[in-house]
Design a protein around this motif. Structure first.
Motif: not given
Length: 154
Positions: A48-53, A29-34, A57-60
């Protein structure tokens, strides 16, 4: 935030995800990365959205197990891949307004700088292309272990 700062944060994010993936391949989750980056999860999600695009990275989404993880092995992601994902403009830009064409310096400054800037950016991209996220993790851990607080690990 400066483009270069976003790039540095993107490298931190991917390095942390790679480090965690060595122990367990899961969506985080984002909070752990943050917590590692020491910034807002909301802000990180934009990067992360830019990296996914870019397919890095993959998002779930939704509930338990929601989060982010690397889309491919850290050894297969170059620092150039990350740069191209988060830096939308050239590293150097010329004047936003046209210099005075009657001035000898003003007339020639842009072509002179263009050559220098292009050569510099090519050299930088070659260096970034030669380094992977896995190598960055290894280097980060070497520096970090020398300065780490006992018992502190994310």
């Amino acid at each position: 935030m400066a483009v270069v700062s976003r790039y540095t944060l993107a490298l931190h994010i991917l390095s942390w995800l790679a480090f965690r993936a060595e122990k367990k391949d899961e969506f985080l989750p984002s909070d752990r990365i943050a917590n590692s980056v020491n910034t807002s999860p909301v802000f990180l999600r934009r990067i992360l959205g830019q990296l996914a695009k870019a397919g890095l990275v993959l998002v779930q989404h939704g509930g338990t197990g929601a989060g982010w993880k690397l889309a491919r092995k850290a050894e297969e992601i170059s620092l150039l891949d990350v740069y191209e994902a988060v830096v939308p403009t050239p590293l150097f830009e010329l004047h936003h307004s046209q210099p005075n064409p009657k001035c000898l310096v003003g007339k020639g400054i842009q072509p002179a700088l263009r050559d220098i800037y292009e050569e510099s950016e090519v050299a930088m991209k070659q260096r970034l292309a030669g380094t992977s996220i896995a190598e960055l993790v290894t280097s980060s851990l070497a520096y970090g272990s020398a300065q780490a607080e006992p018992g502190f690990e994310h």
